[in-house]
Design a protein around this motif. Structure first.
Motif, PDB file in Angstrom:
ATOM      1  N   GLU A  21       0.784  -1.286  -0.050  1.00  0.00           N
ATOM      2  CA  GLU A  21       0.165  -0.048   0.116  1.00  0.00           C
ATOM      3  C   GLU A  21       0.644   1.377   0.134  1.00  0.00           C
ATOM      4  O   GLU A  21       0.436   2.208  -0.715  1.00  0.00           O
ATOM      5  CB  GLU A  21      -0.958  -0.059   1.162  1.00  0.00           C
ATOM      6  CG  GLU A  21      -2.113  -0.831   1.187  1.00  0.00           C
ATOM      7  CD  GLU A  21      -2.933  -0.624  -0.075  1.00  0.00           C
ATOM      8  OE1 GLU A  21      -3.178   0.311  -0.420  1.00  0.00           O
ATOM      9  OE2 GLU A  21      -3.163  -1.744  -0.801  1.00  0.00           O
ATOM     10  N   ALA A  22       2.115   1.434   0.946  1.00  0.00           N
ATOM     11  CA  ALA A  22       2.739   2.351   0.829  1.00  0.00           C
ATOM     12  C   ALA A  22       3.429   2.668  -0.443  1.00  0.00           C
ATOM     13  O   ALA A  22       3.436   3.826  -1.237  1.00  0.00           O
ATOM     14  CB  ALA A  22       3.999   2.402   1.731  1.00  0.00           C
ATOM     15  N   ALA A  65       6.230   0.787 -15.297  1.00  0.00           N
ATOM     16  CA  ALA A  65       7.528   0.029 -15.228  1.00  0.00           C
ATOM     17  C   ALA A  65       8.092   0.037 -13.825  1.00  0.00           C
ATOM     18  O   ALA A  65       8.396  -1.292 -13.290  1.00  0.00           O
ATOM     19  CB  ALA A  65       8.226   0.319 -16.358  1.00  0.00           C
ATOM     20  N   GLU A  66       7.949   1.018 -13.119  1.00  0.00           N
ATOM     21  CA  GLU A  66       8.471   1.251 -11.686  1.00  0.00           C
ATOM     22  C   GLU A  66       7.677   0.610 -10.760  1.00  0.00           C
ATOM     23  O   GLU A  66       8.311   0.044  -9.963  1.00  0.00           O
ATOM     24  CB  GLU A  66       9.231   2.594 -11.581  1.00  0.00           C
ATOM     25  CG  GLU A  66       9.497   2.863 -10.189  1.00  0.00           C
ATOM     26  CD  GLU A  66       9.647   4.243  -9.916  1.00  0.00           C
ATOM     27  OE1 GLU A  66      10.297   4.750  -8.984  1.00  0.00           O
ATOM     28  OE2 GLU A  66       9.628   5.213 -10.908  1.00  0.00           O
ATOM     29  N   TYR A  67       6.452   0.921 -11.014  1.00  0.00           N
ATOM     30  CA  TYR A  67       5.667   0.676  -9.907  1.00  0.00           C
ATOM     31  C   TYR A  67       4.634  -0.501 -10.035  1.00  0.00           C
ATOM     32  O   TYR A  67       3.870  -1.178  -9.068  1.00  0.00           O
ATOM     33  CB  TYR A  67       4.815   1.860  -9.393  1.00  0.00           C
ATOM     34  CG  TYR A  67       5.530   2.967  -8.479  1.00  0.00           C
ATOM     35  CD1 TYR A  67       5.800   2.678  -7.222  1.00  0.00           C
ATOM     36  CD2 TYR A  67       6.013   3.904  -9.382  1.00  0.00           C
ATOM     37  CE1 TYR A  67       6.582   3.741  -6.702  1.00  0.00           C
ATOM     38  CE2 TYR A  67       6.752   4.771  -8.858  1.00  0.00           C
ATOM     39  CZ  TYR A  67       6.939   4.723  -7.485  1.00  0.00           C
ATOM     40  OH  TYR A  67       7.688   5.630  -6.734  1.00  0.00           O
ATOM     41  N   GLY A  68       4.752  -0.909 -11.171  1.00  0.00           N
ATOM     42  CA  GLY A  68       3.669  -2.340 -11.451  1.00  0.00           C
ATOM     43  C   GLY A  68       2.219  -2.162 -11.478  1.00  0.00           C
ATOM     44  O   GLY A  68       1.468  -3.233 -11.391  1.00  0.00           O
ATOM     45  N   PHE A  69       1.765  -1.221 -11.649  1.00  0.00           N
ATOM     46  CA  PHE A  69       0.403  -1.082 -11.791  1.00  0.00           C
ATOM     47  C   PHE A  69      -0.110  -1.242 -13.289  1.00  0.00           C
ATOM     48  O   PHE A  69       0.415  -1.382 -14.035  1.00  0.00           O
ATOM     49  CB  PHE A  69      -0.233   0.573 -11.271  1.00  0.00           C
ATOM     50  CG  PHE A  69       0.305   1.669 -12.082  1.00  0.00           C
ATOM     51  CD1 PHE A  69      -0.276   1.883 -13.295  1.00  0.00           C
ATOM     52  CD2 PHE A  69       1.391   2.477 -11.492  1.00  0.00           C
ATOM     53  CE1 PHE A  69       0.317   3.128 -14.232  1.00  0.00           C
ATOM     54  CE2 PHE A  69       2.003   3.292 -12.338  1.00  0.00           C
ATOM     55  CZ  PHE A  69       1.445   3.750 -13.471  1.00  0.00           C
ATOM     56  N   ASN A  70      -1.239  -1.374 -13.228  1.00  0.00           N
ATOM     57  CA  ASN A  70      -2.024  -1.581 -14.745  1.00  0.00           C
ATOM     58  C   ASN A  70      -2.777  -0.204 -14.974  1.00  0.00           C
ATOM     59  O   ASN A  70      -3.265   0.426 -13.973  1.00  0.00           O
ATOM     60  CB  ASN A  70      -2.986  -2.827 -14.715  1.00  0.00           C
ATOM     61  CG  ASN A  70      -2.211  -4.003 -14.267  1.00  0.00           C
ATOM     62  OD1 ASN A  70      -1.345  -4.285 -15.026  1.00  0.00           O
ATOM     63  ND2 ASN A  70      -2.805  -4.877 -13.272  1.00  0.00           N
ATOM     64  N   TYR A  71      -3.004   0.063 -16.181  1.00  0.00           N
ATOM     65  CA  TYR A  71      -3.927   0.832 -16.758  1.00  0.00           C
ATOM     66  C   TYR A  71      -4.591   0.761 -17.920  1.00  0.00           C
ATOM     67  O   TYR A  71      -4.026   0.089 -18.702  1.00  0.00           O
ATOM     68  CB  TYR A  71      -3.115   2.518 -16.888  1.00  0.00           C
ATOM     69  CG  TYR A  71      -2.362   2.537 -17.951  1.00  0.00           C
ATOM     70  CD1 TYR A  71      -2.800   3.411 -19.215  1.00  0.00           C
ATOM     71  CD2 TYR A  71      -0.811   2.420 -17.949  1.00  0.00           C
ATOM     72  CE1 TYR A  71      -2.047   3.306 -20.257  1.00  0.00           C
ATOM     73  CE2 TYR A  71      -0.115   2.469 -18.949  1.00  0.00           C
ATOM     74  CZ  TYR A  71      -0.764   2.908 -20.276  1.00  0.00           C
ATOM     75  OH  TYR A  71      -0.116   3.517 -21.329  1.00  0.00           O
ATOM     76  N   THR A  72      -5.965   1.464 -18.203  1.00  0.00           N
ATOM     77  CA  THR A  72      -6.509   1.342 -19.549  1.00  0.00           C
ATOM     78  C   THR A  72      -6.726   2.580 -19.691  1.00  0.00           C
ATOM     79  O   THR A  72      -6.939   3.600 -18.710  1.00  0.00           O
ATOM     80  CB  THR A  72      -7.925   0.498 -19.425  1.00  0.00           C
ATOM     81  OG1 THR A  72      -8.497   0.897 -18.163  1.00  0.00           O
ATOM     82  CG2 THR A  72      -7.184  -0.951 -19.133  1.00  0.00           C
ATOM     83  N   ILE A  73      -7.413   2.972 -20.840  1.00  0.00           N
ATOM     84  CA  ILE A  73      -7.640   4.319 -21.207  1.00  0.00           C
ATOM     85  C   ILE A  73      -9.137   4.043 -21.867  1.00  0.00           C
ATOM     86  O   ILE A  73      -9.579   3.044 -22.552  1.00  0.00           O
ATOM     87  CB  ILE A  73      -7.181   4.897 -22.401  1.00  0.00           C
ATOM     88  CG1 ILE A  73      -5.366   5.028 -21.999  1.00  0.00           C
ATOM     89  CG2 ILE A  73      -7.432   6.246 -22.874  1.00  0.00           C
ATOM     90  CD1 ILE A  73      -4.477   5.244 -23.014  1.00  0.00           C
ATOM     91  N   GLU A  74     -10.130   4.617 -20.954  1.00  0.00           N
ATOM     92  CA  GLU A  74     -11.592   4.626 -21.175  1.00  0.00           C
ATOM     93  C   GLU A  74     -12.187   6.041 -21.590  1.00  0.00           C
ATOM     94  O   GLU A  74     -11.695   7.167 -21.235  1.00  0.00           O
ATOM     95  CB  GLU A  74     -12.147   4.204 -20.071  1.00  0.00           C
ATOM     96  CG  GLU A  74     -11.818   2.747 -19.823  1.00  0.00           C
ATOM     97  CD  GLU A  74     -12.728   2.507 -18.419  1.00  0.00           C
ATOM     98  OE1 GLU A  74     -13.754   3.076 -18.142  1.00  0.00           O
ATOM     99  OE2 GLU A  74     -12.376   1.106 -17.864  1.00  0.00           O
TER     100      GLU A  74
END
Length: 76
Positions: A21-22, A65-74
């Motif tokens: 979480e941090a 790339a640094e934090y490993g989150f995912n994203y999409t564009i809606e």
């Protein structure tokens, strides 16, 4: 009264379950810094600018790339 609300695109950011979480908060803070820098560079304009996605996507990919989150564009 009729109002035309223009469509816009936005990033949808998600973090994988079980991630720190941090660290996720650090990523959010950096994403918000991108938004604030964009506003300053574009006279206060924000995510509603037609080119917002194209303008910041390279930086979002670097943070991904640094934090490993995912994203999409809606489109909304």
């Amino acid at each position: 009264m009729k109002a035309r609300i223009p469509k816009h695109r936005e990033f949808i950011i998600t973090f994988p379950e079980g991630t720190d979480e941090a660290r996720n908060q650090q990523a959010w803070d950096k994403l918000n810094e991108l938004l604030e820098a964009y506003k300053k560079a574009h006279n206060g304009n924000s995510v509603f600018e037609p080119t917002f996605i194209e303008d910041v996507e390279p930086q979002v990919k670097a943070l991904q790339a640094e934090y490993g989150f995912n994203y999409t564009i809606e489109e909304r």
